[in-house]
Design a protein around this motif. Structure first.
Motif, PDB file in Angstrom:
ATOM      1  N   LEU A  60      64.152  33.496   3.505  1.00 52.78           N
ATOM      2  CA  LEU A  60      65.993  34.481   4.358  1.00 52.78           C
ATOM      3  C   LEU A  60      65.182  34.199   5.686  1.00 52.78           C
ATOM      4  CD1 LEU A  60      66.837  36.207   1.687  1.00 52.78           C
ATOM      5  CD2 LEU A  60      68.210  34.521   2.516  1.00 52.78           C
ATOM      6  N   GLY A  61      63.781  34.436   5.839  1.00 60.43           N
ATOM      7  CA  GLY A  61      62.986  34.867   7.386  1.00 60.43           C
ATOM      8  C   GLY A  61      63.115  33.300   8.247  1.00 60.43           C
ATOM      9  N   LEU A  62      63.449  32.506   7.234  1.00 59.69           N
ATOM     10  CA  LEU A  62      62.858  30.903   8.171  1.00 59.69           C
ATOM     11  C   LEU A  62      63.891  30.586   9.014  1.00 59.69           C
ATOM     12  CD1 LEU A  62      60.481  29.414   6.170  1.00 59.69           C
ATOM     13  CD2 LEU A  62      60.134  28.907   8.624  1.00 59.69           C
ATOM     14  N   ALA A  63      64.717  30.951   7.562  1.00 59.02           N
ATOM     15  CA  ALA A  63      66.368  30.496   7.957  1.00 59.02           C
ATOM     16  C   ALA A  63      66.940  31.461   9.239  1.00 59.02           C
ATOM     17  CB  ALA A  63      67.512  30.614   6.829  1.00 59.02           C
ATOM     18  N   SER A  64      66.404  32.849   9.464  1.00 62.34           N
ATOM     19  CA  SER A  64      66.586  34.095  10.387  1.00 62.34           C
ATOM     20  C   SER A  64      66.378  33.164  11.665  1.00 62.34           C
ATOM     21  CB  SER A  64      66.329  34.875  10.060  1.00 62.34           C
ATOM     22  OG  SER A  64      66.937  35.958   9.113  1.00 62.34           O
ATOM     23  N   LEU A  65      65.402  32.372  12.071  1.00 61.76           N
ATOM     24  CA  LEU A  65      64.693  31.868  13.156  1.00 61.76           C
ATOM     25  C   LEU A  65      65.147  31.428  14.228  1.00 61.76           C
ATOM     26  CD1 LEU A  65      61.028  31.294  11.951  1.00 61.76           C
ATOM     27  CD2 LEU A  65      61.970  32.612  13.763  1.00 61.76           C
ATOM     28  N   PRO A  66      66.345  30.523  13.604  1.00 63.96           N
ATOM     29  CA  PRO A  66      66.943  29.426  14.329  1.00 63.96           C
ATOM     30  C   PRO A  66      68.361  30.545  15.034  1.00 63.96           C
ATOM     31  CG  PRO A  66      67.034  28.237  13.070  1.00 63.96           C
ATOM     32  CD  PRO A  66      66.582  29.560  11.971  1.00 63.96           C
ATOM     33  N   VAL A  67      68.843  31.587  14.655  1.00 64.69           N
ATOM     34  CA  VAL A  67      70.101  32.230  15.435  1.00 64.69           C
ATOM     35  C   VAL A  67      69.265  33.058  15.936  1.00 64.69           C
ATOM     36  CG1 VAL A  67      70.098  33.808  13.625  1.00 64.69           C
ATOM     37  CG2 VAL A  67      72.257  33.345  15.117  1.00 64.69           C
TER      38      VAL A  67
ATOM     39  N   SER B  40      66.699  17.757  11.225  1.00 63.27           N
ATOM     40  CA  SER B  40      65.843  18.103  10.856  1.00 63.27           C
ATOM     41  C   SER B  40      66.257  19.775  10.711  1.00 63.27           C
ATOM     42  CB  SER B  40      64.341  18.297  11.686  1.00 63.27           C
ATOM     43  OG  SER B  40      65.460  18.830  12.651  1.00 63.27           O
ATOM     44  N   MET B  41      67.358  20.352  12.091  1.00 62.35           N
ATOM     45  CA  MET B  41      67.722  21.457  12.061  1.00 62.35           C
ATOM     46  C   MET B  41      68.781  22.031  10.883  1.00 62.35           C
ATOM     47  SD  MET B  41      65.514  22.929  14.566  1.00 62.35           S
ATOM     48  CE  MET B  41      64.358  21.707  13.832  1.00 62.35           C
ATOM     49  N   ALA B  42      69.362  21.343  10.041  1.00 64.11           N
ATOM     50  CA  ALA B  42      70.085  21.193   9.082  1.00 64.11           C
ATOM     51  C   ALA B  42      69.296  21.248   8.099  1.00 64.11           C
ATOM     52  CB  ALA B  42      71.304  19.991   9.153  1.00 64.11           C
ATOM     53  N   LEU B  43      68.709  20.973   8.003  1.00 62.47           N
ATOM     54  CA  LEU B  43      67.769  20.803   6.419  1.00 62.47           C
ATOM     55  C   LEU B  43      66.965  22.172   6.437  1.00 62.47           C
ATOM     56  CD1 LEU B  43      66.251  17.716   6.057  1.00 62.47           C
ATOM     57  CD2 LEU B  43      67.969  18.544   4.403  1.00 62.47           C
ATOM     58  N   ALA B  44      66.658  22.696   7.631  1.00 66.44           N
ATOM     59  CA  ALA B  44      65.413  24.237   8.118  1.00 66.44           C
ATOM     60  C   ALA B  44      66.815  24.956   7.504  1.00 66.44           C
ATOM     61  CB  ALA B  44      65.142  24.051   9.743  1.00 66.44           C
ATOM     62  N   LEU B  45      67.846  24.819   8.004  1.00 68.31           N
ATOM     63  CA  LEU B  45      69.080  26.338   7.661  1.00 68.31           C
ATOM     64  C   LEU B  45      69.268  26.433   6.400  1.00 68.31           C
ATOM     65  CD1 LEU B  45      70.278  28.677   8.760  1.00 68.31           C
ATOM     66  CD2 LEU B  45      72.384  26.893  10.024  1.00 68.31           C
ATOM     67  N   ALA B  46      69.651  25.145   5.203  1.00 69.98           N
ATOM     68  CA  ALA B  46      70.522  24.988   4.469  1.00 69.98           C
ATOM     69  C   ALA B  46      69.188  25.474   3.762  1.00 69.98           C
ATOM     70  CB  ALA B  46      70.924  23.359   4.395  1.00 69.98           C
ATOM     71  N   VAL B  47      67.950  24.383   3.238  1.00 69.90           N
ATOM     72  CA  VAL B  47      67.476  24.586   2.462  1.00 69.90           C
ATOM     73  C   VAL B  47      66.873  25.257   1.702  1.00 69.90           C
ATOM     74  CG1 VAL B  47      65.747  23.318   1.082  1.00 69.90           C
ATOM     75  CG2 VAL B  47      66.872  21.512   2.056  1.00 69.90           C
ATOM     76  N   PRO B  48      66.358  26.344   3.024  1.00 68.19           N
ATOM     77  CA  PRO B  48      65.927  27.827   2.533  1.00 68.19           C
ATOM     78  C   PRO B  48      66.755  28.980   1.906  1.00 68.19           C
ATOM     79  CG  PRO B  48      65.303  27.068   4.405  1.00 68.19           C
ATOM     80  CD  PRO B  48      66.473  26.329   4.101  1.00 68.19           C
ATOM     81  N   LEU B  49      68.270  28.639   2.832  1.00 71.75           N
ATOM     82  CA  LEU B  49      69.125  29.555   1.937  1.00 71.75           C
ATOM     83  C   LEU B  49      68.999  29.441   0.410  1.00 71.75           C
ATOM     84  CD1 LEU B  49      71.161  29.677   5.054  1.00 71.75           C
ATOM     85  CD2 LEU B  49      70.148  30.992   4.725  1.00 71.75           C
TER      86      LEU B  49
END
Length: 704
Positions: free
Chosen positions: A358-365, A669-678
């Protein structure tokens, strides 16, 4: 759904009824004072009193001097003003060409050779349009002559220095090359490769000379002259935002903007062409991509200059840390998947893996939310930026646990908020921030590490390629999370309508001119939405259907672009200009350039590791769930069946987006960086026993 359709109707009406581009107001007098290399850190009351006095009489803005390459030399800057489009002579990146006297004027020898250069097709546009309107052109210095030369390379009156021009009122269109500041930075035919060739003392000395010359020019100009002052080029190996001042009726005490950037404090080089022609009472040719300058929000000279200096600092900081940030993100992503793989196999540390996901997925926004803080005004901006991003990500991670738990308690069902609670919060915040940013002028994407900056000059407004990937992924995940509850309640049609309606609304915002202005994003968003909706409906998806959805996306975005093309040239965005290129058959070079850029990203050491690691983890987790991930993903899809639809839809948008955007691998890469961790965090939560009751199961994705 009705509200979405009403909003769409309002947007369409606004586009079709948008006012036409400003027409010529009649013959006028205009002067361009070009000071190549000048940025706002140079301008102050002590070192440049004449420029500071002009600033107090003018609208003030940042000038993005990006032409074709990373660095814009004086030759390219003046040539871009001449052409009205970004232009470059490539190897001759140095001073403007020498002139030959011709009566009271002068001519640039061999001017027609420029038309054969790939990026200089429209050289002479400004001078030719001025002559067509019956205006005389006068140039002081070789750069000014290059800007005002017509298609024959001729200016009506010419002097090598201000002292040589006898009559300053003879011509209505005037340009002056104040090159004192830039000359020390030119080495032969190139700009110096040093970031800062002059010492502070030496730079102040040449600034003083440039200020004195500009003051002399201002003193000679007739009182009714509209004055544009611009720092037309870079002065070393590092790009900067440059000075733009506009002394005209009603401009004083405001920021300076243009519709070309959709900013009220930033303009681009081709805007100079449009502004000069409008002030001179000449028609602006359709080939000019710039727009006339206009006064923005009110400011004082002190506050405005300070804000514009900080804008350059922000752009410089983002440009400097961007590569390091994406490298760090790639390392974190790869390490996360490796550690998660090892811990999940042993079913140890699952809580820590979930928090990290969840922390990794929170980084982009968080890279956008940090722009709500004044980090660029800190004494040391880089640490302030990094700390701000980390704080935002930490707070969002905490909220992703706290809000679902609070909601569960309010409903009388104590717990952690179910399988989809925390990831839905992160996805909803990501989607909400980006949608709100689109509707309020994209102030959060500007000068963000996952957005864009005027210093680089690739985009100034709208939805960038990386933000598109995040928006599409977040919207599809959050809509399928809500759809999961609707399907469980026996309201599958409502679930499908929700995915199609909210997804379609986000897609329209993404592609609409002046809002998202994203061409490739629409092509990628449509198949993602369609695939997700079909899976939520329990239907099969074939390769043929997937191809049809991609074609539908292309048709929709070309329809939007054509509507934009129907507007006057001065009101069009790059979508309308591309539609015009399709109409006249000149679009192939654009497609080839974007294809080349896309292919180059496939070798990116910052992007491809994220793609490879995320896909490898997904494949192992899906096909060998017991060995690779303790079965977390199959359990997640069993507990929340619609989650699988959202993940597949996001991957479809990511893959198609990679193929149709020049950012290529950055999109996927950014789609995966958000979707997979979530999705992984939902899977870990799903390992807890499910509540009693049957769960709907989706039909499998067909291979053909």
């Amino acid at each position: 759904m009705r509200r979405a359709l009403c909003a769409l109707a309002v947007i369409v009406s606004g586009l079709l009824l948008a006012p036409a581009a400003a027409r010529a107001d009649g013959p006028g007098r205009v002067a361009l004072i070009g000071v190549p290399g000048l940025h706002w850190h140079d301008v102050n009351a002590a070192d440049t009193p004449n420029l500071w006095r002009l600033a107090g009489q003018s609208a003030l803005g940042s000038l993005s001097v990006r032409a074709v390459g990373r660095i814009t030399c004086p030759y390219d800057g003046w040539l871009t003003v001449s052409a009205g489009v970004r232009s470059s002579v490539g190897s001759k990146c140095g001073p403007p060409p020498a002139l030959e006297p011709q009566g009271a004027g002068a001519v640039i020898p061999g001017f027609d050779w420029l038309w054969a250069v790939r990026d200089v097709a429209y050289a002479g546009t400004l001078g030719t349009a001025a002559h067509a309107a019956g205006q005389c052109t006068a140039a002081v210095g070789p750069g000014a002559a290059l800007a005002l030369a017509d298609r024959a390379g001729r200016v009506d009156r010419y002097a090598p220095s201000p002292d040589g021009l006898a009559d300053w009122s003879a011509c209505g269109v005037l340009a002056v090359d104040v090159d004192d500041l830039i000359r020390p930075y030119i080495d032969g035919e190139r700009l110096s490769e040093a970031p800062e060739k002059l010492s502070p003392v030496q730079r102040r000395a040449v600034l003083s000379a440039a200020d004195a010359k500009a003051g002399s020019v201002l003193a000679h100009l007739p009182p009714d002259t509209t004055v544009l002052l611009a720092g037309l080029s870079d002065h070393g190996s590092e790009p900067h935002l440059r000075v733009a001042m506009w002394r005209a009726p009603g401009a004083q005490g405001h920021f300076l903007g243009a519709t070309s950037t959709h900013r009220d404090d930033m303009v681009i080089l081709p805007d100079l062409t449009a502004t000069m022609l409008k002030a001179a009472g000449a028609a602006v040719p359709a080939t000019v991509i710039g727009a006339p300058w206009q006064a923005g929000r009110a400011t004082t000279v002190e506050d405005g200059a300070t804000a514009l200096r900080h804008a350059d600092i922000a752009g410089q900081t983002i440009r400097e840390v961007g590569g390091v940030f994406f490298t760090a993100l790639a390392v974190l992503q790869v390490l996360f998947y490796v550690v998660a793989f090892l811990l999940l196999r042993r079913r140890r540390g699952l809580g820590g893996v979930r928090i990290a996901a969840l922390g990794l997925a929170s980084l982009p926004v968080s890279t956008y939310l940090v722009n709500l803080t004044p980090w660029s005004r800190a004494a040391v901006p880089v640490p302030a930026l990094v700390a701000g991003v980390l704080v935002c990500a930490t707070v969002l991670t905490g909220l992703s646990f706290a809000l679902p738990a609070l909601w569960s308690r309010l409903r009388g069902r104590p717990g952690a908020g179910g399988v989809l609670g925390p990831p839905s919060v992160v996805a909803a915040v990501t989607a909400g921030v980006l949608v709100a940013d689109l509707l309020t002028g994209t102030t959060l994407q500007l000068d963000s590490v996952m957005g864009y900056t005027g210093v680089v000059g690739a985009r100034y407004y709208g939805l960038g390629n990386i933000p598109f990937a995040l928006l599409a992924t977040a919207v599809l995940l959050v809509t399928t999370a809500i759809a999961d509850g609707l399907v469980r309640a026996g309201r599958r049609k409502a679930a499908v309508a929700l995915v199609a309606g909210l997804g379609g609304f986000a897609m329209i915002l993404d592609g609409w001119p002046g809002i998202g202005s994203d061409f490739g994003g629409v092509i990628a968003f449509v198949p993602g939405i369609a695939v997700t909706a079909l899976l939520v409906a329990g239907k099969r998806v074939s390769i043929v259907k997937l191809g049809a959805f991609c074609v539908a996306g292309a048709v929709i975005v070309m329809g939007i672009a054509y509507l934009d093309y129907l507007r006057p040239p001065g009101s069009q965005t790059h979508l309308g200009r591309f539609a015009g290129q399709v109409v006249d058959g000149t679009f192939v070079p654009v497609i080839l350039r974007k294809l080349t850029a896309m292919l180059s990203t496939l070798l990116s050491p910052n992007l491809m590791p994220i793609v490879i690691a995320a896909f490898a983890f997904l494949i192992f987790a899906l096909f060998r769930p017991g060995a690779a991930s303790a079965g977390v993903l199959p359990v997640a899809f069993e507990r929340a069946p619609m989650l699988r639809a959202g993940l597949i839809g996001a991957l479809v948008s990511g893959v198609v987006g990679m193929l149709v955007n020049d950012s290529g691998a950055a999109v996927l890469s950014m789609a995966l960086a958000l979707a997979v961790p979530l999705v992984l965090s939902a899977g870990i939560r799903a390992l807890t026993p499910a509540p009693p009751g049957p769960s709907p199961v989706l039909r499998p994705l067909a291979a053909g």
